[in-house]
Motif scaffolding. Structure first.
Motif, mmCIF file in Angstrom:
data_model
loop_
_atom_site.group_PDB
_atom_site.id
_atom_site.type_symbol
_atom_site.label_atom_id
_atom_site.label_comp_id
_atom_site.label_asym_id
_atom_site.label_seq_id
_atom_site.Cartn_x
_atom_site.Cartn_y
_atom_site.Cartn_z
ATOM 1 N N MET A 145 0.851 -1.191 0.000
ATOM 2 C CA MET A 145 0.000 0.000 0.000
ATOM 3 C C MET A 145 0.881 1.233 0.000
ATOM 4 O O MET A 145 2.078 1.172 0.325
ATOM 5 C CB MET A 145 -0.946 0.038 1.206
ATOM 6 N N GLN A 148 1.272 5.417 4.775
ATOM 7 C CA GLN A 148 0.336 6.373 5.353
ATOM 8 C C GLN A 148 0.883 6.941 6.656
ATOM 9 O O GLN A 148 0.851 6.275 7.694
ATOM 10 C CB GLN A 148 -1.015 5.692 5.622
ATOM 11 N N CYS A 183 -5.854 0.115 6.588
ATOM 12 C CA CYS A 183 -4.695 -0.300 5.794
ATOM 13 C C CYS A 183 -4.949 -1.629 5.085
ATOM 14 O O CYS A 183 -4.431 -1.863 3.990
ATOM 15 C CB CYS A 183 -3.460 -0.412 6.682
ATOM 16 N N TRP A 186 -6.729 -0.775 2.054
ATOM 17 C CA TRP A 186 -5.844 -0.131 1.085
ATOM 18 C C TRP A 186 -4.940 -1.133 0.380
ATOM 19 O O TRP A 186 -4.525 -0.896 -0.756
ATOM 20 C CB TRP A 186 -5.019 0.944 1.774
ATOM 21 N N HIS A 190 -5.409 0.112 -3.314
ATOM 22 C CA HIS A 190 -4.237 0.769 -3.893
ATOM 23 C C HIS A 190 -3.638 -0.038 -5.047
ATOM 24 O O HIS A 190 -2.724 0.450 -5.726
ATOM 25 C CB HIS A 190 -3.158 0.991 -2.828
#
Length: 266
Positions: A145, A148, A183, A186, A190
């Protein structure tokens, strides 16, 4: 023994997201009342009771499980109920009189050895996102991913979005499970295009704490890709990591990546 229920008003924080299952018009076209509140938010509501029961110990080494049966809608009240038994807490989420989610949480004295970071391959996100299907979500493939960073502002926003009332997260700057569980989503979004999809459940083992200032990444391996009742499902084995060094959770993450309503509308 029944615990005092936790009450929260759900907010649809994903109306503008790429996932159109959160969009009112799209969700209604598929036969739902409105756009969904995200499954990670519902899981976040469920974590309130184990944190009340066991505190930071649960966030560091507890386990949690959630299965989502019906949507929770924006601006609707949700009640999280917990019943303590010999194995931990049995959890339910009701909204508008409907059972929306079930799950469990525990703080076991003995667990199998914790997974190690080296068992989860770190890969960059794909340079091009193909539409989610059996080829782009091939069993055995690894997913990463976009890293972040957790800032003070994003941390405060996440707590406000889910209506979290436990002061431990703001006081100790501990990253909330909603941020960590996102996450896992993601790791999918992603890397592949998911026009309308649904998080259906997660089985989580907490491994450590992330704090404001850390950067989160995910390392996920696709373990299943199958069709059931007309829906296309995918399952991931995901480790969320802080600063590429510290495991935070390991989760079995389950999603419908192509609902049958999308196929029927095509």
């Amino acid at each position: 023994m029944a615990l005092e229920p936790y009450h929260v008003v759900a907010v649809n924080t994903s109306k503008a997201s790429e996932n159109k299952i959160h969009d009112d018009a799209t969700a209604r076209r598929f036969g739902f009342k409105a756009g969904f509140v995200g499954g990670v938010n519902v899981y976040a509501f469920m974590t309130h009771l184990p944190v009340r029961q066991w505190g930071v110990d649960w966030l560091q080494r507890g386990t949690g499980e959630a299965k989502f049966a019906k949507p929770v809608y924006a601006d609707a009240a949700a009640e999280v109920a917990g019943v303590a038994d010999a194995d931990g807490l049995a959890l339910t989420v009701h909204s508008e009189g409907i059972l929306c989610a079930t799950g469990r949480a525990a703080l076991a004295s003995k667990l199998p050895p914790a997974p190690v970071l080296g068992d989860f391959k770190s890969v960059p996100v794909r340079t091009e996102r193909a539409v989610a299907d059996e080829a782009s979500l091939r069993i055995g493939d690894w997913l990463g991913m976009i890293p972040q960073p957790v800032t003070a502002a994003s941390h405060a926003q996440d707590l406000a979005d889910i209506g979290e009332t436990d002061p431990i997260y703001a006081r100790e700057q501990i990253v909330h499970p909603v941020t960590i569980m996102r996450c896992c989503n993601w790791a999918l979004s992603h890397n592949v295009m998911l026009p309308a999809w649904m998080h259906m459940g997660s089985d989580v083992r907490n491994l450590g704490l992330a704090r404001v200032g850390d950067t989160l990444t995910a390392r996920g391996r696709i373990t299943k890709n199958y069709e059931h009742k007309g829906h296309k499902w995918v399952e991931l084995d995901v480790m969320v990591v802080a600063n590429e060094t510290t495991p935070i959770i390991r989760a079995s993450h389950i999603a419908i990546y192509r609902p049958r309503q999308v196929a029927e509308a095509a």
